[in-house]
Design an enzyme around this catalytic site. Structure first.
Site, PDB file in Angstrom:
ATOM      1  N   SER A  10      84.152 118.954  16.393  1.00 55.88           N
ATOM      2  CA  SER A  10      84.594 118.180  17.558  1.00 55.88           C
ATOM      3  C   SER A  10      83.850 116.857  17.598  1.00 55.88           C
ATOM      4  O   SER A  10      82.631 116.818  17.773  1.00 55.88           O
ATOM      5  CB  SER A  10      84.316 118.963  18.845  1.00 55.88           C
ATOM      6  N   HIS A  33      88.622 117.983  15.338  1.00 51.88           N
ATOM      7  CA  HIS A  33      89.010 118.260  16.726  1.00 51.88           C
ATOM      8  C   HIS A  33      88.771 117.017  17.591  1.00 51.88           C
ATOM      9  O   HIS A  33      87.663 116.502  17.666  1.00 51.88           O
ATOM     10  CB  HIS A  33      88.159 119.427  17.226  1.00 51.88           C
ATOM     11  N   ASP A  35      89.067 115.631  21.390  1.00 48.57           N
ATOM     12  CA  ASP A  35      89.180 116.037  22.794  1.00 48.57           C
ATOM     13  C   ASP A  35      89.699 114.883  23.639  1.00 48.57           C
ATOM     14  O   ASP A  35      88.966 113.917  23.883  1.00 48.57           O
ATOM     15  CB  ASP A  35      87.791 116.446  23.316  1.00 48.57           C
ATOM     16  N   MET A  37      90.550 113.669  27.213  1.00 52.54           N
ATOM     17  CA  MET A  37      90.265 114.028  28.613  1.00 52.54           C
ATOM     18  C   MET A  37      90.703 112.885  29.514  1.00 52.54           C
ATOM     19  O   MET A  37      90.440 111.722  29.202  1.00 52.54           O
ATOM     20  CB  MET A  37      88.762 114.240  28.806  1.00 52.54           C
ATOM     21  N   HIS A  66      93.187 118.247  21.261  1.00 58.09           N
ATOM     22  CA  HIS A  66      93.061 119.149  22.415  1.00 58.09           C
ATOM     23  C   HIS A  66      93.275 118.307  23.659  1.00 58.09           C
ATOM     24  O   HIS A  66      92.415 117.514  24.038  1.00 58.09           O
ATOM     25  CB  HIS A  66      91.658 119.777  22.379  1.00 58.09           C
ATOM     26  N   MET A  68      93.271 117.654  27.324  1.00 51.55           N
ATOM     27  CA  MET A  68      92.794 118.090  28.642  1.00 51.55           C
ATOM     28  C   MET A  68      93.277 117.066  29.657  1.00 51.55           C
ATOM     29  O   MET A  68      92.509 116.229  30.145  1.00 51.55           O
ATOM     30  CB  MET A  68      91.259 118.191  28.617  1.00 51.55           C
ATOM     31  N   MET A 137      89.296 128.913  25.346  1.00 47.96           N
ATOM     32  CA  MET A 137      88.100 128.152  25.728  1.00 47.96           C
ATOM     33  C   MET A 137      86.944 129.121  25.972  1.00 47.96           C
ATOM     34  O   MET A 137      87.080 130.097  26.712  1.00 47.96           O
ATOM     35  CB  MET A 137      88.346 127.333  27.004  1.00 47.96           C
ATOM     36  N   ASP A 175      86.641 127.381  21.308  1.00 48.02           N
ATOM     37  CA  ASP A 175      86.087 126.043  21.549  1.00 48.02           C
ATOM     38  C   ASP A 175      85.071 126.077  22.686  1.00 48.02           C
ATOM     39  O   ASP A 175      85.417 126.406  23.821  1.00 48.02           O
ATOM     40  CB  ASP A 175      87.250 125.100  21.907  1.00 48.02           C
ATOM     41  N   GLY A 177      80.442 125.835  22.778  1.00 47.91           N
ATOM     42  CA  GLY A 177      79.215 126.588  22.536  1.00 47.91           C
ATOM     43  C   GLY A 177      79.225 127.390  21.249  1.00 47.91           C
ATOM     44  O   GLY A 177      78.455 128.337  21.106  1.00 47.91           O
TER      45      GLY A 177
HETATM   46  C1  DX5 Z   1      84.825 120.811  25.777  1.00 52.08           C
HETATM   47  C2  DX5 Z   1      85.511 120.392  24.505  1.00 52.08           C
HETATM   48  C3  DX5 Z   1      84.882 120.856  23.267  1.00 52.08           C
HETATM   49  C4  DX5 Z   1      83.493 120.312  23.010  1.00 52.08           C
HETATM   50  C5  DX5 Z   1      82.739 121.378  22.271  1.00 52.08           C
HETATM   51  O1  DX5 Z   1      85.619 120.448  26.835  1.00 52.08           O
HETATM   52  O2  DX5 Z   1      86.851 120.885  24.522  1.00 52.08           O
HETATM   53  O3  DX5 Z   1      85.708 120.607  22.139  1.00 52.08           O
HETATM   54  O4  DX5 Z   1      83.485 119.132  22.266  1.00 52.08           O
HETATM   55  O5  DX5 Z   1      81.416 120.976  22.151  1.00 52.08           O
HETATM   56  P1  DX5 Z   1      80.256 121.988  21.782  1.00 52.08           P
HETATM   57  O6  DX5 Z   1      80.572 122.583  20.452  1.00 52.08           O
HETATM   58  O7  DX5 Z   1      79.050 121.104  21.763  1.00 52.08           O
HETATM   59  O8  DX5 Z   1      80.195 123.031  22.858  1.00 52.08           O
HETATM   60 ZN    ZN Z   2      88.057 120.800  22.684  1.00 52.43          ZN
END
Ligand code: DX5
Ligand code: ZN
Length: 226
Positions: A10, A33, A35, A37, A66, A68, A137, A175, A177
């Site tokens: 990501s 990946h 993100d 947002m 992804h 969001m 998630m 996705d 942690g």
């Molecule tokens: C959170 C994102 C993830 C994030 C994951 O909203 O969708 O893709 O980048 O980051 P890590 O791997 O650091 O938890």
């Molecule tokens: Zn993501």
């Protein structure tokens, strides 16, 4: 032997001032990946279409977007036009999920559906036959570097059971942690696409983490079969 496990670093955790170089450092990953947002569906703002197009130019990996955002029905075409190979939309945000999935397919893009940690896996019964990927998630979306939610393991097992029931085999992505400490267990529970931001880009050698995540998940997967 090629692994059944894919890793999708990501770029939320990448060095934005050196993004091209960071992408080169994970050239062994199968996906990248991205993100997206909107500051509304999640309390954070990140990337838009110019970045998706730039990533597409720099990598051979599948561009895994992804979304969001509150209005995926209206905006999914922006990301298709920018070069996304796979687009995942949140179950919680889509007005006409089947319509979006059909549209993605008609435009030659892989279609994914995402569920938040508090959305029951059972809602997927209606779409599981149509999607290429389900993204589970393992944190509440919005930020990188959060703590992995342990209930994700049982949710993945429930999803695998649902897939078996439907004789449907979408990719199963997780996705939030994700790290070397849970990759094996995630593979054992049925995840086959691991998204990892901070675990990969905060490391000294990101490509090594990509390989280790894949290998650990493959060990988990093989243990499950055995
Ligand atoms: C959170 C994102 C993830 C994030 C994951 O909203 O969708 O893709 O980048 O980051 P890590 O791997 O650091 O938890
Ligand atoms: Zn993501």
């Amino acid at each position: 032997m090629t692994s059944l496990i894919k890793v999708s670093p990501s770029i939320l955790a990448a060095d934005f001032l050196n993004l091209g170089e960071d992408l080169d450092r994970v050239s062994n990953a199968e996906m990248i990946h991205v993100d997206v947002m909107d500051g509304h569906f999640v309390p954070n703002l990140s990337f838009g279409t110019p970045l998706v197009a730039a990533v597409k130019q720099r990598t051979r990996a599948l561009v895994d977007v992804h979304m969001m955002v509150t209005n995926p029905d209206e905006t999914v075409d922006w990301y298709i036009d920018s070069g996304a190979d796979l687009i995942s939309v949140h179950y919680e945000a889509a007005r006409d999920l089947h319509g979006i999935i059909n549209h993605l397919h008609s435009r030659g893009v892989l279609a994914g559906v995402v569920i938040n940690p508090d959305t029951p896996v059972s809602v997927l019964a209606d779409v599981i036959d149509d999607v290429d990927l389900v993204l589970v998630m393992s944190v509440y979306p919005g930020f990188g570097g959060q703590h992995f939610i342990e209930e994700t393991y049982s949710r993945l097992r429930e999803l695998v059971a649902l897939c078996d029931e439907h004789d449907a085999y979408p990719m199963i992505e997780v996705d939030g942690g994700v790290s070397l400490s849970n990759a094996r267990e995630l593979g054992a529970c049925g995840a086959n696409v691991l998204v990892a931001g901070s675990a990969v880009f905060n490391a000294h050698e990101p490509s090594m983490i990509v390989r280790e995540l894949r290998d650990l998940a493959a060990i988990g997967l093989n243990g499950r079969k055995g």
